[in-house]
Design an enzyme around this catalytic site. Structure first.
Site, mmCIF file in Angstrom:
data_model
loop_
_atom_site.group_PDB
_atom_site.id
_atom_site.type_symbol
_atom_site.label_atom_id
_atom_site.label_comp_id
_atom_site.label_asym_id
_atom_site.label_seq_id
_atom_site.Cartn_x
_atom_site.Cartn_y
_atom_site.Cartn_z
ATOM 1 N N GLY A 172 4.934 -3.563 -3.122
ATOM 2 C CA GLY A 172 5.872 -4.474 -3.766
ATOM 3 C C GLY A 172 7.011 -3.751 -4.473
ATOM 4 N N GLU A 187 9.442 -3.064 -1.830
ATOM 5 C CA GLU A 187 10.003 -4.363 -1.449
ATOM 6 C C GLU A 187 10.993 -4.866 -2.496
ATOM 7 O OE1 GLU A 187 5.862 -5.638 -0.819
ATOM 8 O OE2 GLU A 187 6.556 -6.573 1.026
ATOM 9 N N GLU A 209 0.033 -1.069 1.874
ATOM 10 C CA GLU A 209 -0.873 -2.230 1.803
ATOM 11 C C GLU A 209 -1.995 -2.164 2.829
ATOM 12 O OE1 GLU A 209 2.459 -2.396 1.716
ATOM 13 O OE2 GLU A 209 3.093 -3.894 0.253
HETATM 14 C C1 HXC Z 1 -2.527 -2.183 -10.384
HETATM 15 C C2 HXC Z 1 -2.086 0.045 -10.561
HETATM 16 C C3 HXC Z 1 -1.336 0.029 -9.376
HETATM 17 C C4 HXC Z 1 -1.206 -1.219 -8.698
HETATM 18 C C5 HXC Z 1 -1.324 2.030 -10.127
HETATM 19 N N1 HXC Z 1 -2.043 1.316 -11.002
HETATM 20 N N2 HXC Z 1 -0.881 1.276 -9.137
HETATM 21 N N3 HXC Z 1 -2.669 -1.046 -11.066
HETATM 22 N N4 HXC Z 1 -1.806 -2.290 -9.253
HETATM 23 N N5 HXC Z 1 -0.482 -1.346 -7.593
HETATM 24 C C6 HXC Z 1 -2.718 1.794 -12.227
HETATM 25 C C7 HXC Z 1 -3.968 2.586 -11.937
HETATM 26 O O1 HXC Z 1 -5.032 1.732 -11.719
HETATM 27 C C8 HXC Z 1 -4.101 3.400 -13.194
HETATM 28 O O2 HXC Z 1 -4.625 2.615 -14.241
HETATM 29 C C9 HXC Z 1 -2.665 3.691 -13.577
HETATM 30 O O3 HXC Z 1 -1.876 2.693 -12.904
HETATM 31 C C10 HXC Z 1 -2.194 5.050 -13.105
HETATM 32 O O4 HXC Z 1 -2.435 5.177 -11.715
HETATM 33 P P1 HXC Z 1 -3.276 6.393 -11.094
HETATM 34 O O5 HXC Z 1 -3.791 5.938 -9.788
HETATM 35 O O6 HXC Z 1 -4.270 6.894 -12.067
HETATM 36 O O7 HXC Z 1 -2.137 7.478 -10.906
HETATM 37 P P2 HXC Z 1 -2.038 8.629 -9.789
HETATM 38 O O8 HXC Z 1 -3.399 9.247 -9.585
HETATM 39 O O9 HXC Z 1 -0.907 9.480 -10.209
HETATM 40 O O10 HXC Z 1 -1.678 7.865 -8.424
HETATM 41 C C11 HXC Z 1 -0.470 7.179 -8.296
HETATM 42 C C12 HXC Z 1 -0.497 6.276 -7.043
HETATM 43 C C13 HXC Z 1 -1.730 5.348 -7.099
HETATM 44 C C14 HXC Z 1 -0.534 7.129 -5.763
HETATM 45 C C15 HXC Z 1 0.821 5.448 -7.030
HETATM 46 O O11 HXC Z 1 -1.773 4.691 -8.367
HETATM 47 C C16 HXC Z 1 -1.770 4.293 -6.058
HETATM 48 O O12 HXC Z 1 -2.076 4.534 -4.888
HETATM 49 N N6 HXC Z 1 -1.468 3.037 -6.456
HETATM 50 C C17 HXC Z 1 -1.519 1.884 -5.565
HETATM 51 C C18 HXC Z 1 -0.374 1.900 -4.584
HETATM 52 C C19 HXC Z 1 -0.458 0.697 -3.642
HETATM 53 O O13 HXC Z 1 -1.440 0.538 -2.902
HETATM 54 N N7 HXC Z 1 0.545 -0.147 -3.711
HETATM 55 C C20 HXC Z 1 0.562 -1.374 -2.906
HETATM 56 C C21 HXC Z 1 -0.055 -2.463 -3.697
HETATM 57 S S1 HXC Z 1 -0.216 -3.895 -2.750
HETATM 58 P P3 HXC Z 1 -6.171 2.787 -14.742
HETATM 59 O O14 HXC Z 1 -6.193 1.920 -15.963
HETATM 60 O O15 HXC Z 1 -7.023 2.273 -13.635
HETATM 61 O O16 HXC Z 1 -6.361 4.243 -14.984
HETATM 62 C C22 HXC Z 1 1.280 -4.587 -2.714
HETATM 63 C C23 HXC Z 1 1.241 -5.801 -1.887
HETATM 64 C C24 HXC Z 1 2.443 -6.626 -1.835
HETATM 65 O O17 HXC Z 1 2.243 -4.185 -3.256
HETATM 66 C C25 HXC Z 1 2.022 -7.863 -1.118
HETATM 67 C C26 HXC Z 1 0.573 -7.888 -0.739
HETATM 68 C C27 HXC Z 1 0.035 -9.205 -0.334
#
Ligand code: HXC
Length: 257
Positions: free
Chosen positions: A108, A111, A131
């Site tokens: 997102g 996006e 995703e």
């Molecule tokens: C909720 C999130 C988050 C997310 C990170 N955090 N991304 N929380 N939603 N998308 C939170 C983590 O849980 C963590 O909190 C804190 O932010 C720091 O993230 P870390 O993972 O500890 O940091 P790091 O190890 O540096 O890794 C960074 C990262 C990773 C590679 C960006 O966080 C990651 O892969 N995030 C998700 C990326 C992703 O999949 N995005 C797409 C989402 S789906 P806590 O409290 O747990 O320590 C999307 C869909 C759109 O966008 C439409 C779908 C239908």
């Protein structure tokens, strides 16, 4: 106005929106969507604002939609709750929006950047649509806008594998307007936004609408829209002023009329 999840600031004719959920790398939950949409539509309704900048933190523009908020939802919840509906109102803002991206712009977040008109990237920026790793697909326009931005084959590889790309690859692919050193990102965004905000607002709205038409219509329809819109601008006082200023070799003074 005080917001929970963003910071706002007006500098001259530029409205700033800074995503501010550092504990979640600016993950886009319902509250941040409501805040961004409210701030952007207020700026859009304000004649004193000629450009908007959306930015995040050094570490993350936005790491995606909020996974923890979505996890338990059913398909019906997503559909009937119109979970991402507010973003359509953000994309419909008439004022040019610059995304200033540092760090992660994932899912997102990528996006959201693609709903903006200009994407300035720090050399630390990372873009992707991961995703598929969560067993879902982009849901805020990623499959559509990324294909239009970088072409089918690059987009398909990114969406199907979830691979991230760095700022250099993003610029080479056409996703990014310009890459700048991370330390210069906000100053460059400010400069770009001030430049746009100094123009005559009716011509800026017209340019954005015509550019949008290029993505949304056939060539013939788009050219007709451009011709009509171009002609309409000759009824503004600013068009007379702009062309007179050129002839008189002076700077124009626009009144947005
Ligand atoms: C909720 C999130 C988050 C997310 C990170 N955090 N991304 N929380 N939603 N998308 C939170 C983590 O849980 C963590 O909190 C804190 O932010 C720091 O993230 P870390 O993972 O500890 O940091 P790091 O190890 O540096 O890794 C960074 C990262 C990773 C590679 C960006 O966080 C990651 O892969 N995030 C998700 C990326 C992703 O999949 N995005 C797409 C989402 S789906 P806590 O409290 O747990 O320590 C999307 C869909 C759109 O966008 C439409 C779908 C239908």
């Amino acid at each position: 106005t005080d917001y929970e999840t963003i910071l706002t600031e007006t500098r001259g004719r530029v409205g700033w929106i800074t995503l501010n959920r550092p504990e979640a790398l600016n993950a886009l939950n319902s509250q941040i969507m409501a805040d961004v949409v409210d701030a952007a539509t207020r700026y859009d309704a304000d004649e004193g604002i000629g450009a908007i900048v959306v930015t995040g933190s050094e570490r993350a523009f936005a790491a995606g939609a909020d996974i923890k908020e979505m996890e338990a939802k059913s398909g019906l919840d997503m559909l009937m709750g119109d979970h991402f509906g507010g973003w359509a109102r953000f994309a419909a803002v008439r004022t040019p929006v610059i995304a200033a991206v540092s760090g992660y712009a994932l899912g997102g977040g990528c996006e959201l950047a693609m709903m903006c008109d200009i994407i300035l990237a720090a050399d630390t920026a990372k873009f992707g649509q991961p995703e598929i790793n969560l067993a879902v697909i982009p849901g805020m326009g990623g499959t559509q806008r990324l294909v239009r931005a970088v072409g089918y084959y690059k987009a398909a590889e990114l969406v199907l594998t979830g691979r991230l790309m760095d700022a250099t690859e993003a610029e080479r692919s056409g996703l990014v307007s310009r890459v700048v050193p991370a330390a210069d990102l906000l100053a460059e965004a400010e400069k770009t936004a001030q430049a746009i905000a100094s123009k005559s607002l009716p011509s800026v709205f017209a340019a954005k609408a015509a550019l949008d038409a290029a993505l949304e219509s056939s060539l013939g329809e788009g050219l007709r829209f451009e011709r009509q819109t171009f002609a309409g601008l000759f009824d503004t006082e600013d068009q007379k002023e702009g062309m007179a200023a050129f002839r008189e070799k002076r700077a124009p003074s626009f009144i947005n009329r």
